[in-house]
Design an enzyme around this catalytic site. Structure first.
Site, short mmCIF file in Angstrom:
data_model
loop_
_atom_site.label_atom_id
_atom_site.label_comp_id
_atom_site.label_asym_id
_atom_site.label_seq_id
_atom_site.Cartn_x
_atom_site.Cartn_y
_atom_site.Cartn_z
N GLY A 15 0.60 -1.21 -0.13
CA GLY A 15 -0.24 0.37 -0.18
C GLY A 15 0.86 1.61 0.38
O GLY A 15 1.65 1.04 0.67
N ARG A 25 13.35 10.25 -3.12
CA ARG A 25 14.00 11.11 -2.63
C ARG A 25 15.42 11.28 -2.24
O ARG A 25 17.05 11.42 -2.61
CB ARG A 25 13.51 12.72 -2.85
CG ARG A 25 14.04 13.71 -2.78
CD ARG A 25 13.07 15.13 -1.97
NE ARG A 25 14.01 16.53 -2.61
CZ ARG A 25 15.01 16.73 -1.21
NH1 ARG A 25 14.58 15.98 0.69
NH2 ARG A 25 15.14 17.76 -1.04
N ARG A 76 1.18 -5.17 -5.21
CA ARG A 76 0.39 -6.09 -3.91
C ARG A 76 1.50 -7.45 -5.07
O ARG A 76 0.22 -7.53 -5.83
CB ARG A 76 -0.57 -6.42 -4.03
CG ARG A 76 -0.98 -5.07 -2.73
CD ARG A 76 -2.18 -5.39 -1.81
NE ARG A 76 -2.76 -4.11 -0.61
CZ ARG A 76 -1.69 -3.69 0.07
NH1 ARG A 76 -0.86 -3.91 0.27
NH2 ARG A 76 -2.60 -2.45 1.19
N ASP A 107 5.59 -4.63 5.91
CA ASP A 107 5.70 -6.44 7.07
C ASP A 107 6.24 -7.31 5.28
O ASP A 107 6.82 -8.29 5.46
CB ASP A 107 5.37 -6.59 8.19
CG ASP A 107 4.71 -7.01 7.71
OD1 ASP A 107 3.30 -6.50 6.64
OD2 ASP A 107 3.45 -7.37 8.21
N THR A 130 4.60 2.44 5.83
CA THR A 130 3.10 1.88 5.92
C THR A 130 2.52 2.62 6.50
O THR A 130 2.82 3.15 7.67
CB THR A 130 2.74 0.25 6.21
OG1 THR A 130 1.70 -0.20 6.04
CG2 THR A 130 3.46 0.89 7.37
N ASP A 132 0.44 2.07 8.75
CA ASP A 132 -0.58 0.93 9.65
C ASP A 132 0.63 0.99 10.99
O ASP A 132 0.14 0.66 12.00
CB ASP A 132 -0.74 -0.91 9.27
CG ASP A 132 -1.62 -0.78 7.97
OD1 ASP A 132 -2.26 0.30 8.38
OD2 ASP A 132 -1.46 -1.38 7.33
N ASP A 134 2.73 -1.29 11.48
CA ASP A 134 2.78 -2.43 12.81
C ASP A 134 3.28 -3.58 12.26
O ASP A 134 4.09 -4.37 12.17
CB ASP A 134 1.35 -3.46 11.85
CG ASP A 134 1.40 -3.70 10.44
OD1 ASP A 134 2.79 -2.52 9.66
OD2 ASP A 134 0.67 -4.00 9.74
N ARG A 176 -5.09 -2.12 8.68
CA ARG A 176 -5.38 -3.60 8.60
C ARG A 176 -5.82 -4.84 10.17
O ARG A 176 -6.90 -4.73 10.86
CB ARG A 176 -4.45 -4.13 7.71
CG ARG A 176 -3.71 -5.73 6.64
CD ARG A 176 -3.06 -5.75 6.33
NE ARG A 176 -2.70 -5.44 5.07
CZ ARG A 176 -3.43 -5.18 3.76
NH1 ARG A 176 -3.86 -6.44 3.77
NH2 ARG A 176 -3.09 -4.41 3.46
N LYS A 218 -25.97 12.59 27.97
CA LYS A 218 -24.08 12.19 27.52
C LYS A 218 -25.22 10.98 25.95
O LYS A 218 -24.62 10.24 26.10
CB LYS A 218 -23.28 12.04 28.49
CG LYS A 218 -21.94 12.16 27.37
CD LYS A 218 -21.13 11.90 28.35
CE LYS A 218 -19.29 11.99 27.79
NZ LYS A 218 -18.97 11.92 26.02
N GLU A 227 -10.41 -1.48 11.15
CA GLU A 227 -10.92 -2.45 10.57
C GLU A 227 -10.68 -3.92 10.58
O GLU A 227 -11.76 -4.57 10.24
CB GLU A 227 -10.12 -1.81 8.69
CG GLU A 227 -9.17 -2.21 8.84
CD GLU A 227 -8.95 -2.52 7.05
OE1 GLU A 227 -9.66 -1.98 6.47
OE2 GLU A 227 -6.94 -1.19 6.70
N ARG A 251 -24.92 6.23 13.57
CA ARG A 251 -24.31 6.58 12.04
C ARG A 251 -23.16 5.91 11.89
O ARG A 251 -22.29 5.78 13.20
CB ARG A 251 -24.38 8.11 11.84
CG ARG A 251 -25.89 8.36 11.63
CD ARG A 251 -26.19 8.07 10.43
NE ARG A 251 -27.86 8.40 10.43
CZ ARG A 251 -28.77 8.27 10.67
NH1 ARG A 251 -28.83 7.66 11.84
NH2 ARG A 251 -30.27 9.06 10.98
N ARG A 260 -5.03 6.92 2.75
CA ARG A 260 -3.47 7.09 2.83
C ARG A 260 -3.17 7.92 1.86
O ARG A 260 -2.02 8.08 1.29
CB ARG A 260 -4.41 5.62 1.49
CG ARG A 260 -4.17 4.37 2.50
CD ARG A 260 -2.53 2.98 1.84
NE ARG A 260 -3.13 3.10 0.77
CZ ARG A 260 -3.40 1.74 0.05
NH1 ARG A 260 -3.70 1.18 1.03
NH2 ARG A 260 -2.75 1.30 -1.28
O1 F6P Z 1 -1.00 -1.55 4.09
C1 F6P Z 1 -1.68 -0.38 3.88
C2 F6P Z 1 -4.06 0.13 4.16
O2 F6P Z 1 -4.35 0.81 3.85
C3 F6P Z 1 -4.24 -1.36 5.24
O3 F6P Z 1 -4.85 -0.46 6.44
C4 F6P Z 1 -5.90 -1.70 3.98
O4 F6P Z 1 -6.43 -3.31 5.53
C5 F6P Z 1 -5.45 -1.90 3.00
O5 F6P Z 1 -3.58 -1.30 2.91
C6 F6P Z 1 -5.75 -1.39 1.65
O6 F6P Z 1 -5.23 -2.31 1.07
P1 F6P Z 1 -5.76 -1.87 -0.56
O7 F6P Z 1 -5.75 -0.71 -0.93
O8 F6P Z 1 -4.82 -3.45 -1.30
O9 F6P Z 1 -7.20 -2.46 -0.64
#
Ligand code: F6P
Length: 327
Positions: A15, A25, A76, A107, A130, A132, A134, A176, A218, A227, A251, A260
């Site tokens: 991603g 750069r 990917r 990763d 990334t 994420d 992670d 992710r 409240k 997600e 909602r 991103r």
């Molecule tokens: O790894 C970055 C990320 O944006 C994750 O947060 C998300 O789950 C995934 O990529 C979404 O991937 P794609 O853009 O391939 O749907």
């Protein structure tokens, strides 16, 4: 003694994340500073397999530090998980006499680099990119800060309408199977609940706390959901809450890929510049098959295989802060 590297390739994989251009750069300009030839590889490992490679000059990376996305594009690439794909990649690099590779990605991309460097005689250096965050072994990954700030900006806007209508809002953020974007953006926007994959969440507890808050009028409640949480995201959390709270106006907003994009934050530009610079230093010094991370504001060089195995942990203190501040 490690053999001297003279021509290197750079690619972005997985991603995209804001700040990848700043890292490209830094790699190109530091490489050229050290007398290396630098080649850009398009669309990550896909371009490596298909020999979509071009020579880069200092001017190739002019005016990109502030741009989101990646000028090298990304993919990917499933074919690189296959030995045949990696062998073709090696042959392309060999023919072009490219003897070092810089991979900007997460990763999954490091896993590919680890396999590639152990099968073929091409040193690989990873740069943690990334949204994420992670990857174990680094306090920062390129793009995380921008993504969190984008999420915060969006959630602040949603709060205006949420507040005007006295509604419960469930906002789903990316990450992710990691909860860092949810945790950081949730705390920064004053979320009452934050649901992340690293911790088990109890829907019953959330319902009880919403009922208790309703009793003391409240009515505005913000729930930030990663997600990858155990329920599978915001829609399912909404369904479960609505079952027990039929009168509540609940909602959902899924922030999605907006997280991103956009111009990288100052922090992302800085860490991308530092990581790009140090990735080249690694190649020059013969420190191979590591990825570049930053821990306690110091550069760290972590073996690629460790990035593959480890996942970060969420500190207990953060969860306590969420609970106390949400009262
Ligand atoms: O790894 C970055 C990320 O944006 C994750 O947060 C998300 O789950 C995934 O990529 C979404 O991937 P794609 O853009 O391939 O749907």
């Amino acid at each position: 003694m490690a053999k001297k590297v003279t021509k290197i390739g750079v690619l972005t994989s997985g991603g995209d994340s804001p700040g990848m251009n700043a890292a490209i750069r830094a790699v190109v300009r530091t490489g050229i500073y050290h007398g290396l030839e630098v080649y850009g590889i398009m669309r990550g490992y896909q371009g490596l397999i298909e020999d979509d490679i071009f020579k880069m000059e200092s001017r190739s990376v002019a005016n990109i530090i502030q741009r989101g996305g990646t000028i090298l594009k990304t993919a990917r690439c499933q074919d690189f998980f296959d030995y045949k794909g990696r062998k073709r990649s090696f042959e392309n690099l060999k023919r072009r006499e490219i003897d070092g590779l810089i991979i900007i990605g997460g990763d999954g991309s490091f896993r590919g680099a680890k396999d590639f460097s152990s099968e073929f005689d091409i040193p690989c250096i990873g740069i943690a990119g990334t949204i994420d965050k992670d990857i174990h072994g680094t306090d920062f990954t390129i793009g995380f800060d921008t993504a969190v700030n984008t999420a915060v900006e969006a959630i602040d806007k949603i709060r205006d309408t949420m507040d005007s209508h006295d509604r419960i809002f469930i906002i789903e953020v990316m990450g992710r199977d990691a909860g860092y974007i949810a945790l950081h953006s949730g705390i920064a926007t004053g979320a009452e609940n934050i649901l992340i994959p690293e911790r088990r969440s109890n829907i019953e507890d959330i319902i009880i706390s919403l009922q208790e808050k309703e009793r003391r009028k409240k009515l505005v409640n913000l729930i930030v959901v990663a997600e990858g949480d155990e329920f599978g995201g915001a829609v399912e959390v909404q369904r479960r809450l609505c079952e027990k709270l039929p009168k509540a106006e609940i909602r959902v907003c899924i922030l999605g890929h907006i997280q991103r994009g956009g111009s990288p934050s100052c922090i992302d530009r800085l860490i991308a510049s530092r990581m790009g610079y140090h990735a080249i230093e690694c190649l020059i010094e013969g420190r191979y098959n590591v990825f570049v991370g930053i821990l306690n504001n110091k550069m760290h060089y972590i073996p690629l295989e460790n990035a593959v195995k480890n996942k970060g942990k969420i500190s207990e203190e953060w969860m306590k802060i969420v609970k106390i501040l949400a009262s």
